[in-house]
Every structure is written in C-alpha cells, then in structure tokens.
Design a protein around this motif. Structure first.
Motif, mmCIF file in Angstrom:
data_model
loop_
_atom_site.group_PDB
_atom_site.id
_atom_site.type_symbol
_atom_site.label_atom_id
_atom_site.label_comp_id
_atom_site.label_asym_id
_atom_site.label_seq_id
_atom_site.Cartn_x
_atom_site.Cartn_y
_atom_site.Cartn_z
ATOM 1 N N ASP A 1 0.853 -1.189 0.000
ATOM 2 C CA ASP A 1 0.000 0.000 0.000
ATOM 3 C C ASP A 1 0.890 1.241 0.000
ATOM 4 O OD1 ASP A 1 -2.188 1.679 0.153
ATOM 5 O OD2 ASP A 1 -2.370 1.508 2.332
ATOM 6 N N ARG B 1 1.897 4.983 -0.069
ATOM 7 C CA ARG B 1 1.281 6.228 0.409
ATOM 8 C C ARG B 1 1.744 7.415 -0.424
ATOM 9 N NH1 ARG B 1 0.443 6.584 6.256
ATOM 10 N NH2 ARG B 1 1.636 8.501 6.093
ATOM 11 N N CYS C 1 4.075 3.359 -9.800
ATOM 12 C CA CYS C 1 2.746 3.182 -10.404
ATOM 13 C C CYS C 1 2.510 1.712 -10.745
ATOM 14 C CB CYS C 1 2.610 4.057 -11.651
ATOM 15 S SG CYS C 1 2.569 5.826 -11.292
ATOM 16 N N GLY D 1 1.466 -0.319 -7.831
ATOM 17 C CA GLY D 1 0.120 -0.154 -7.280
ATOM 18 C C GLY D 1 -0.187 1.194 -6.668
ATOM 19 N N LEU D 2 0.605 2.227 -6.930
ATOM 20 C CA LEU D 2 0.280 3.555 -6.412
ATOM 21 C C LEU D 2 -1.051 4.010 -7.015
ATOM 22 C CD1 LEU D 2 1.212 5.985 -4.691
ATOM 23 C CD2 LEU D 2 2.294 6.894 -6.751
ATOM 24 N N GLU D 3 -2.047 4.272 -6.171
ATOM 25 C CA GLU D 3 -3.399 4.557 -6.638
ATOM 26 C C GLU D 3 -3.477 5.908 -7.345
ATOM 27 O OE1 GLU D 3 -5.910 4.344 -3.256
ATOM 28 O OE2 GLU D 3 -5.675 2.173 -3.011
ATOM 29 N N PRO D 4 -4.382 6.042 -8.331
ATOM 30 C CA PRO D 4 -4.518 7.309 -9.081
ATOM 31 C C PRO D 4 -4.771 8.513 -8.185
ATOM 32 C CG PRO D 4 -5.643 5.550 -10.244
ATOM 33 C CD PRO D 4 -5.203 4.969 -8.939
ATOM 34 N N ARG D 5 -5.611 8.356 -7.145
ATOM 35 C CA ARG D 5 -5.893 9.520 -6.297
ATOM 36 C C ARG D 5 -4.641 9.971 -5.542
ATOM 37 N NH1 ARG D 5 -6.869 7.928 -0.946
ATOM 38 N NH2 ARG D 5 -7.038 5.669 -0.652
ATOM 39 N N ARG D 6 -3.759 9.030 -5.238
ATOM 40 C CA ARG D 6 -2.518 9.391 -4.563
ATOM 41 C C ARG D 6 -1.518 9.982 -5.554
ATOM 42 N NH1 ARG D 6 -2.152 4.176 -0.379
ATOM 43 N NH2 ARG D 6 -3.971 4.813 0.877
ATOM 44 N N ARG D 7 -1.579 9.522 -6.776
ATOM 45 C CA ARG D 7 -0.756 10.154 -7.807
ATOM 46 C C ARG D 7 -1.165 11.620 -7.964
ATOM 47 N NH1 ARG D 7 -1.463 5.536 -12.549
ATOM 48 N NH2 ARG D 7 -1.330 3.730 -11.143
ATOM 49 N N THR E 1 0.379 9.668 -15.957
ATOM 50 C CA THR E 1 -0.145 8.482 -15.270
ATOM 51 C C THR E 1 -1.484 8.750 -14.584
ATOM 52 O OG1 THR E 1 1.012 8.992 -13.187
ATOM 53 C CG2 THR E 1 2.209 7.691 -14.835
#
Length: 698
Positions: free
Chosen positions: A343, A345, A371, A374-380, A449
């Motif tokens: 996960d 952050r 990415c 698994g770095l989530e789009p909202r965190r990007r 991304t």
C-alpha cells in the motif's frame, strides 16, 4: 604409554597432564605427549562407582524431585562405604545444591532450610583445588563420563566462584553428550559470563532442550560481531524460539546494535527463513545502513505471512526514501511476490520524487516503478498537487544542478583524454536534464499516469495564485496542459488570469502564450476557444453548473481539493444552478468570508430548495442534534459573522413559511421559541439580534 589416575606429571618434561575425556587419555600441557588412561586399583574403586552412580542420578533429576528417593539411596550407599571420600562429598554437594534450586521455585522456605547442607558439603572440600594435591578428588572428576553430570558440577562450583574446579570439569565436556536442559543452560550461562564464545558456539549444537527465548535475546545483545553470530541465531531459531519473543529481540538488535550491516543482514535472513520478522521500523533502519546489494539480499528470500501491514508500510517508506531505483523496484516486487499488499502512500511517493540524491531521469523511472507497484490514481494526483503547488522549480533541480557541477569538475580534472572519453557517458547521464526543466519533467511524468489528467482546480490555483516557480511558471504549465482537455474551470481561470494575475508582466505574457498554444484561449487578448464562454474583456462566464461541480469536489468528505472562496466566487454567474445539498453544505461547512451571504442568495435563485424541509445540525454547547427547517437551523448553528448572517437570513426569511415552528431537539419535539427560551442551546451572537427582533426570547 598407560598412566593411572594417580600419576599426573609428564615423564618427559614434568609438565602437568590434562584429561581429554573424548579421547580417554591425558595430554601434557607443555610438550604435547599423550598417555593412555588406565584405572589401576587405588582402593577407591567401589566408593568411586557408588559416588558416580549417585552423581548421575542427581544429574538425571531434570529440574524435579520426583526421583529423589533414588538419589538418597545412592548417597546412602556412598556414605556406608566411605563418607569422607571426595567423590561422596561431591555427590552430596551436587544433591543438596540441586534440591535447594528446585525447592526455591516451589517452596522457598524449605529451600532455605537446606542451604546449610550445601555450604557444609562445600566446606568439606575446601578451597584452592589443585589436581596435584587433591588427587582423589581429581581422579573422581576424571572418572565422570556424563557430560550432564560434569556440567552440573561445573555449575555448582561456579555458584561458589570456584573457577579452578569449574574449569577442570568443563575441560572434559563435549556438547554432543549434553542432554540435560539444566546442565546445558548452566554451561551457556558460564560461557556468557566468561565471554567464551567458542564454548557457547559448541554448547548450542548440543541436543539438550534449552530456554531458546532467553538465550536468543542474550546472544543478539552480548555476542560480539563475529562470524558465528548468525549461525548461532539460526541454531536457536531451530530450537523453537517463540515467534513474538524472537521478533522483539531481533527488532531491538537491528535498532541498537553496533554490529556491521552485513552481520545484521545475515541475522535477519536467518530470522525470516524461520518465519520471524523484526518490525518494519527496525528493518527500515537496517535498509538505511546496508548497501544496495544487501538490501536486495534481505528481500530475495522473504517468506510470506511474517510481516504485518505496518511492517510493510515502514519498509516501503524506507525503500522510497533511501534506496536506488533498481533496488526499490526489486524489493517492492519481492514483497508483492511473497504475497504482501504493498500500500504505497502519497507522502512517501512525494518524498521519493523530491530526492535530491537521484537524477530526474531516475525519479521519472522510479515513478513508473511506483505506479506499476500499485500507487493509486488519487494518490498520484496528491503527489502532482504537492509538487505543482509546494515544490519550487529551483528545489526540484537541486540534485540535477549538483550532478552537472560535479560532472563538469570531473571533466576538467581529467588529464587523460582516453579516460575522459570513457567517463563521458556517466557525465552525460548526470547532466542530461537541464536544471530548469527538472520540475516540468517530473510533472509531465506524473500527469501522464493520471487517468483523468491533473485536477483542474489545482491547476486553477497554480495559475491564478502561485508565484512559487517565478519565471519558470510558463515552462511548468506547458509540461502538463496537454493532458487537461477542455475543463471549464481551466478556461475560466485562463480568462481571469489575463485580468488579475500574481506574476510580473513578462512572466504573465509568457504564460498567456502557453495557454494560447495549448488551445485554452484562441489568442492573447482574443476570445476564449470553447462553447459557453465569451470574449476576453467582455465578461467571461463560467458554466452555470461550474459552482455546483466545484462544491461537490471540495465539500465532500476527505476532499483532496480545499474549498477556496476566491475560486468559488469566480464561478458565480447568471443562471447559476446549485443542488440543494451543495447549497446547504456551502452554508454550514465553509468558513465565513466576505461575500458569502451574497453568494448564498445567488444560489437560492437557481436552487429548487424547500426551505421548510427539515435538516439536521449539531448545536452548542452540548452538541445535541437539532432537526428543523433551514432558517431555524442556521439561527442556532451558524458560525458566520454578523454581516454574512444578516445576508443569509434576509435570503431565507422570504421562503420560510413560519418562524416559530415545530422542531426536534435531542430527540424531543418542541417549539422553536420554547427551545430558544429554554437556554438549552447557545444562540450565536451573529443571529441573536434577529431572534430578539422576532420575539424568540419573550
């Protein structure tokens, strides 16, 4: 050549002889001569055998007194034959000592009563043991073949600080013959006290069951930084160290030990191989100390199921903060392959993208790795927002500028042209990105991304309010505008920018050129290039739904975009349409600001709002729930100032059917005037005058 128990002097050099129990011979300490051991009769054979049998029965007790009758029978046999014989006294001492130790755990008072027997037996032996002058006693010790019995006696004499006897007995002990748990623990304790690490290494290989938890913790704390440490740790883990106890001990070791990183890595590998993982915090500290190769080694054989979610989070944070990109990628992949949920952050990813020790190219490559991991789009999006709004272009380029400077210096210092040519690729890699392009390059990589492109509200804030990048602002904007599409908020921001902007005139002109090249405006000073917008300078308008969309984005729970009064006011246009829910959220969830009341009045004109429908708010000072029409809720729960409150009340009063209506407070139905007069709620100062004016306090 054979030698009897009595003869203890080398016939060649006169040196002292030491018994080698395993080889059943004596060895000269000086010249190395060996002598076979023979038991010529010396008058003590019968009592010696009886004493040996008694001693062995004591050693076999195993920490309990269940077979004490056997011990007493054997001791009585010795006493009948010769109570003064050294072996008899030694057997009595061992028996009394063992009985006191066992009783001490179950019956302390009984143990105290037995202490006199221990001291009395030892007193008969006397201090100052010397094999050459205590022949019968030394002969008895030489005859003890049981490693457990020898260790038991060594422990007894250690308790009396009698190192001469303890050392003499230990010389004949071999770990493979140890079976008694108590005997093994005595020997281990003595090895720690004497810092005899070879003895400890050897004892841990014995088949005896030991307190592996206690020894494991002590090993990690006291054992020096040497090759045997990891092997001993593995031996103890194999003997069944409790997983939680081992985790705590290993964590403390990694956090505080001064051992070399390679030693710590070796110990860690042994732990994880046995399903024991230190805390993520401790492992993360080791990652910061160890080199890239060691870091990869830590993860390559990491089993699943031994790390907690918090451990994984701390490890991924350390990887992003300290390690080269290839190591980070390898370790993240290893964690995922072992079945762990990685996960990632946003704040850790941001810290990675701001690392000055990495080139821009490495950070871009690392971003793709994150990415893919698994770095989530909202965190990007969150990382994009922070870099755009908070990281000055000059800071983003620090590592690049330093690398370029170092490369130039290295080139100037290289006298050999062949060597200079050979090092050229490395220099080119370091300085491949112009320092001025560092932030734009990072933003472009992140924007590529984002599935929906960068947040238009973040870009609006940057365009209309930020001066963080100075003259680099046009270049920063150009790096991601192509991914925005035709977001109305951006077009509104572009229109507003020409009229009111925070930049100097040259920077502003360059920004407008970038906006025109991106198709967001047709030309500098010309008309906007999207349906629903009018020409620059003649009242640029946003979509009637833009404010509603903005409130939805900024007032929802855990909104990534904070509410901005200036941005909201820029979206107030004729024909404004706002949903009832967003209108009420605006009223109660936004802080007071100049023009808030007027903005709410505009919303009411375009909102299908039933002002008499009950809504829910929490009141002061108790936080009790009030269910009432919108105006009544506002009168008791407003946090706005007097000017805003006056405007809001003026807008709501005409659409509210009655002022003293039925309400529900803290689950109890009542009338509004009665509730106000009861004092159960605190009427805000900003609305108190209105309540007074309509007779609510009377």
């Amino acid at each position: 050549m054979a030698i009897s128990f009595k003869q203890r002097v080398c016939e060649t050099c006169g040196g002292d002889l030491v018994l080698d129990q395993a080889r059943c011979c004596y060895i000269c300490m000086y010249c190395g001569n060996t002598y076979e051991r023979s038991e010529s009769y010396d008058g003590n054979l019968s009592v010696r055998n009886a004493a040996l049998q008694a001693l062995n029965s004591v050693a076999s007790l195993g920490g309990s007194l269940d077979k004490w009758d056997t011990v007493e029978d054997n001791l009585n046999d010795c006493l009948k034959i010769d109570p003064s014989y050294a072996g008899t006294v030694v057997a009595q001492l061992a028996a009394a000592f063992t009985r006191v130790r066992v009783l001490g755990r179950t019956d302390p008072n009984a143990a105290k009563a037995e202490l006199s027997k221990v001291s009395g037996a030892y007193a008969k032996l006397g201090k100052g043991f010397d094999p050459s002058t205590h022949g019968d006693e030394a002969d008895f010790y030489d005859a003890i073949e049981s490693a457990d019995a020898r260790t038991l006696l060594a422990g007894v004499f250690t308790a009396f600080h009698d190192d001469a006897r303890a050392s003499y007995l230990e010389n004949g002990i071999h770990s493979s013959d140890l079976h008694s748990s108590e005997a093994a623990m005595m020997l281990i304790t003595r090895a720690f006290e004497q810092k005899d690490w070879d003895k400890l290494d050897d004892t841990l290989t014995s088949p005896a069951v030991i307190d592996a938890n206690a020894v494991f913790a002590r090993l990690l704390t006291e054992y020096p930084d040497r090759e045997g440490k990891a092997q001993d740790a593995e031996l103890l883990l194999g003997k069944g160290v409790d997983a939680q106890a081992a985790r705590e001990a290993a964590s403390a070791y990694l956090r505080s030990s001064d051992d070399a990183p390679d030693t710590k890595v070796a110990v860690l590998q042994r732990c994880t191989a046995h399903g024991v993982a230190p805390t993520g915090e401790a492992m993360a500290k080791l990652l910061g100390e160890a080199g890239p190769k060691s870091c990869s080694t830590i993860f390559e054989k990491l089993p699943g199921g031994v790390l907690t979610d918090d451990d994984v989070a701390q490890l991924t944070r350390a990887l992003q903060a300290n390690e080269p990109v290839d190591v980070m990628g390898t370790c993240l992949a290893a964690l995922a392959a072992a079945g762990y949920f990685v996960d990632l952050r946003a704040d850790d990813a941001l810290a990675f993208m701001e690392r000055a020790d990495l080139s821009v190219a490495d950070r871009v490559s690392g971003w793709k790795t994150l990415c893919d991991a698994g770095l989530e789009p909202r965190r990007r999006q969150s990382v994009f927002d922070d870099i755009l709004l908070k990281l000055p272009a000059a800071d983003a380029a620090k590592g690049v500028a330093d690398a370029a400077k170092d490369a130039a210096q290295e080139s100037s210092d290289t006298a050999d042209s062949a060597a200079a040519q050979e090092s050229a690729p490395a220099q080119e890699s370091s300085a491949a990105v112009d320092p001025a392009a560092a932030k734009p390059t990072l933003l472009a990589a992140i924007a590529a991304t984002l599935p929906d492109g960068p947040s238009p509200f973040t870009v609006r804030t940057y365009l209309g309010e930020s001066t963080i990048d100075g003259t680099a602002k046009p270049q920063v904007l150009a790096s991601f505008l192509g991914t925005l599409g035709s977001a109305p908020v951006i077009r509104t921001a572009a229109s507003d920018y020409e009229h009111t902007h925070p930049d100097d005139s040259d920077t502003a002109l360059a920004v407008l050129r970038v906006l025109a090249e991106a198709g967001i405006i047709d030309s500098i000073g010309g008309s906007m290039g999207s349906a629903g917008f009018q020409a620059v300078g003649s009242g640029v308008q946003a979509s009637p739904h833009a404010l509603d969309e903005y409130l939805t984005l900024t007032l929802k729970p855990n909104a990534s975009e904070p509410f901005n009064p200036t941005t909201a006011q820029g979206l107030v246009v004729p024909g404004l349409q706002v949903s009832p829910g967003n209108a009420m959220s605006f009223l109660f969830a936004t802080p007071d600001f100049p023009g808030k009341g007027d903005m709410f009045a505009h919303m009411l004109h375009g909102t299908v709002l039933d002002a008499d429908a009950p809504v829910q708010v929490y009141t002061q000072p108790t936080g009790a729930l009030l269910i009432a029409p919108l105006l009544q809720c506002y009168l008791l729960a407003s946090t706005d100032g007097p000017d805003t409150a006056q405007s809001v009340i003026a807008a709501l009063q005409p659409v509210t059917s009655q002022l003293n209506c039925d309400v529900t407070f803290a689950g109890t139905p009542t009338r509004f005037r009665k509730l106000v007069r009861s004092g159960q709620v605190t009427v805000p100062q900003s609305t108190a005058a209105f309540c007074e004016g309509i007779g609510m306090f009377q």
